[in-house]
Design a protein around this motif. Structure first.
Motif, PDB file in Angstrom:
ATOM      1  N   ASP A 284       0.826  -1.211   0.000  1.00  0.00           N
ATOM      2  CA  ASP A 284       0.000   0.000   0.000  1.00  0.00           C
ATOM      3  C   ASP A 284       0.861   1.262   0.000  1.00  0.00           C
ATOM      4  O   ASP A 284       0.589   2.229   0.715  1.00  0.00           O
ATOM      5  CB  ASP A 284      -0.953   0.019   1.203  1.00  0.00           C
ATOM      6  CG  ASP A 284      -2.062   1.061   1.035  1.00  0.00           C
ATOM      7  OD1 ASP A 284      -2.381   1.397  -0.118  1.00  0.00           O
ATOM      8  OD2 ASP A 284      -2.589   1.546   2.064  1.00  0.00           O
ATOM      9  N   ILE A 285       1.894   1.239  -0.799  1.00  0.00           N
ATOM     10  CA  ILE A 285       2.802   2.371  -0.913  1.00  0.00           C
ATOM     11  C   ILE A 285       3.459   2.304  -2.289  1.00  0.00           C
ATOM     12  O   ILE A 285       3.565   1.222  -2.878  1.00  0.00           O
ATOM     13  CB  ILE A 285       3.877   2.323   0.202  1.00  0.00           C
ATOM     14  CG1 ILE A 285       4.649   3.637   0.287  1.00  0.00           C
ATOM     15  CG2 ILE A 285       4.824   1.151   0.015  1.00  0.00           C
ATOM     16  CD1 ILE A 285       5.597   3.707   1.479  1.00  0.00           C
ATOM     17  N   SER A 286       3.866   3.428  -2.821  1.00  0.00           N
ATOM     18  CA  SER A 286       4.549   3.415  -4.102  1.00  0.00           C
ATOM     19  C   SER A 286       5.994   2.982  -3.910  1.00  0.00           C
ATOM     20  O   SER A 286       6.557   3.148  -2.820  1.00  0.00           O
ATOM     21  CB  SER A 286       4.516   4.812  -4.737  1.00  0.00           C
ATOM     22  OG  SER A 286       5.378   5.692  -4.026  1.00  0.00           O
ATOM     23  N   PRO A 287       6.630   2.416  -4.932  1.00  0.00           N
ATOM     24  CA  PRO A 287       8.041   2.051  -4.782  1.00  0.00           C
ATOM     25  C   PRO A 287       8.929   3.262  -4.510  1.00  0.00           C
ATOM     26  O   PRO A 287       9.904   3.163  -3.764  1.00  0.00           O
ATOM     27  CB  PRO A 287       8.385   1.381  -6.118  1.00  0.00           C
ATOM     28  CG  PRO A 287       7.311   1.762  -7.062  1.00  0.00           C
ATOM     29  CD  PRO A 287       6.093   2.011  -6.244  1.00  0.00           C
ATOM     30  N   GLN A 288       8.574   4.422  -5.091  1.00  0.00           N
ATOM     31  CA  GLN A 288       9.358   5.631  -4.822  1.00  0.00           C
ATOM     32  C   GLN A 288       9.308   5.993  -3.340  1.00  0.00           C
ATOM     33  O   GLN A 288      10.346   6.284  -2.726  1.00  0.00           O
ATOM     34  CB  GLN A 288       8.816   6.811  -5.665  1.00  0.00           C
ATOM     35  CG  GLN A 288       9.000   6.638  -7.163  1.00  0.00           C
ATOM     36  CD  GLN A 288       7.808   5.973  -7.837  1.00  0.00           C
ATOM     37  OE1 GLN A 288       7.032   5.254  -7.184  1.00  0.00           O
ATOM     38  NE2 GLN A 288       7.676   6.188  -9.133  1.00  0.00           N
ATOM     39  N   ALA A 289       8.106   5.944  -2.772  1.00  0.00           N
ATOM     40  CA  ALA A 289       7.958   6.283  -1.350  1.00  0.00           C
ATOM     41  C   ALA A 289       8.653   5.253  -0.471  1.00  0.00           C
ATOM     42  O   ALA A 289       9.258   5.600   0.547  1.00  0.00           O
ATOM     43  CB  ALA A 289       6.479   6.394  -0.996  1.00  0.00           C
ATOM     44  N   ALA A 290       8.572   3.981  -0.864  1.00  0.00           N
ATOM     45  CA  ALA A 290       9.242   2.941  -0.081  1.00  0.00           C
ATOM     46  C   ALA A 290      10.750   3.159  -0.075  1.00  0.00           C
ATOM     47  O   ALA A 290      11.415   2.981   0.961  1.00  0.00           O
ATOM     48  CB  ALA A 290       8.915   1.564  -0.658  1.00  0.00           C
ATOM     49  N   PHE A 291      11.313   3.550  -1.204  1.00  0.00           N
ATOM     50  CA  PHE A 291      12.752   3.798  -1.306  1.00  0.00           C
ATOM     51  C   PHE A 291      13.149   4.971  -0.412  1.00  0.00           C
ATOM     52  O   PHE A 291      14.157   4.927   0.305  1.00  0.00           O
ATOM     53  CB  PHE A 291      13.126   4.067  -2.762  1.00  0.00           C
ATOM     54  CG  PHE A 291      14.569   3.781  -3.093  1.00  0.00           C
ATOM     55  CD1 PHE A 291      15.495   3.432  -2.107  1.00  0.00           C
ATOM     56  CD2 PHE A 291      15.007   3.848  -4.403  1.00  0.00           C
ATOM     57  CE1 PHE A 291      16.814   3.164  -2.418  1.00  0.00           C
ATOM     58  CE2 PHE A 291      16.334   3.588  -4.729  1.00  0.00           C
ATOM     59  CZ  PHE A 291      17.234   3.252  -3.730  1.00  0.00           C
TER      60      PHE A 291
END
Length: 347
Positions: A284-291
């Motif tokens: 439930d998060i974008s890969p950009q935000a996870a990074f």
């Protein structure tokens, strides 16, 4: 300390109970090792050193309370993944002379030969005799290859979790613990976790003081319980999705020089849209935000556990400079890196 392995299924009239096998005179713990081709030297050395340091007073290395033997069917030197060879000490023989047989795995590749037929037969004889079997690092793969992990929980490194699922159907490997003890099978993820598994055995057979002594001499913290989480790529993200795991791994490997999500997608053979969809579904998060969160988590860890300058931490975590780190940190954390460090200093 982890729960004592289950013994209810062991027929005591036919085989000795787990951990009570006859051992050489004076020894309380006897371990036989089988080293796979290109085994991981660190995992093997950590395990052996815990035994060595627990076996004698100080660090004199006499195998008094513990003894260990490298076994082989050919007696040829076994080359580790780093190229350093280890010469076996004895032929396979009777597995019942050991309390445990430990298989140390290593590199996984397409031409991984697995264990020789003689070693596989030796391990089956050990299992039939009630000798507990341990798989260290990718040794769990090899135990399963020869049919000795069916019905058991097993520990694998988060790094190899997807590989295990791909190669071996029907198992539920555990990738969020440092080791697993399931009845008469013991498995660990390698690295320092092999020292903790060895310390568990020393604690069980020799004594807790000797187990802690070994770890302290090796400059390792006190013995960890099996349930201790593996340090690794997810940095707080728990997922079984192999695409997400591989993307997180790429992020972790490039945390100081961040890749674009497009670059990550190309590296793991998926489209950027696929990566984004899997992250949204699984986390439930974008890969950009996870990074970004992964990099900020590392920054917070370095701020509170090291004396590195904020400028150096910014570079280590893939930010342009301390100002860039401060802006992103404040936006996501609601405070500055300097405030975190000051709070740590006064706590």
């Amino acid at each position: 300390m982890p729960a004592t392995p289950h013994k209810a299924n062991i027929d005591r009239s036919a085989k000795p109970a787990f951990g009570t096998r006859p051992r050489p005179r004076g020894s309380r713990l006897s371990v036989g090792f089988i080293l796979a081709r290109r085994f991981t030297l660190c995992a093997f050395a950590n395990f052996v050193d815990v035994l060595r340091l627990a076996a004698d007073e100080g660090d004199r290395s006499r195998p008094i309370l513990c003894n260990w033997t490298v076994l082989s069917d050919t007696m040829d030197p076994v080359h580790s993944s780093c190229g350093v060879p280890v010469v076996p000490q004895e032929r396979l023989g009777d597995p019942a002379r050991f309390d445990y047989i430990v298989v140390v795995g290593g590199l996984l590749d397409e031409d991984m030969p697995g264990l020789s037929p003689a070693c596989a037969q030796f391990l089956h004889r050990a299992a039939d005799s009630g000798v507990p079997l341990a798989g260290i690092c990718t040794g769990a793969f090899m135990l399963h290859q020869v049919g000795l992990l069916d019905g058991y929980r097993c520990c694998v490194s988060w790094f190899h979790h997807a590989d295990f699922l791909e190669k071996f159907e029907g198992l539920n490997p555990v990738a969020d613990q440092i080791f697993v003890v399931d009845r008469d099978r013991l498995t660990c993820s390698g690295g320092v976790s092999s020292a903790h598994l060895a310390a568990y055995l020393v604690d069980r057979h020799v004594g807790r003081a000797q187990a802690n002594k070994s770890l302290h001499i090796m400059i390792i913290d006190d013995a960890q319980q099996a349930e201790k989480p593996q340090p690794g790529v997810t940095m707080g993200y728990k997922t079984r999705d192999p695409i997400v795991m591989r993307a997180l791994l790429m992020m972790q490997q490039n945390i100081d020089t961040p890749l674009s999500i497009q670059d990550i997608a190309q590296s793991i053979g998926h489209s950027k849209r696929q990566i984004e969809r899997h992250f949204r579904t699984e986390l439930d998060i974008s890969p950009q935000a996870a990074f970004v969160q992964m990099r900020l988590s590392l920054a917070r860890h370095l701020l509170t556990t090291t004396e590195k300058s904020i400028a150096q931490i910014a570079l280590d975590c893939g930010f342009c400079d301390s100002s860039h780190l401060s802006r992103v940190f404040r936006s996501n954390e609601g405070c500055t890196p300097l405030a975190v460090r000051r709070e740590q200093a006064t706590s």
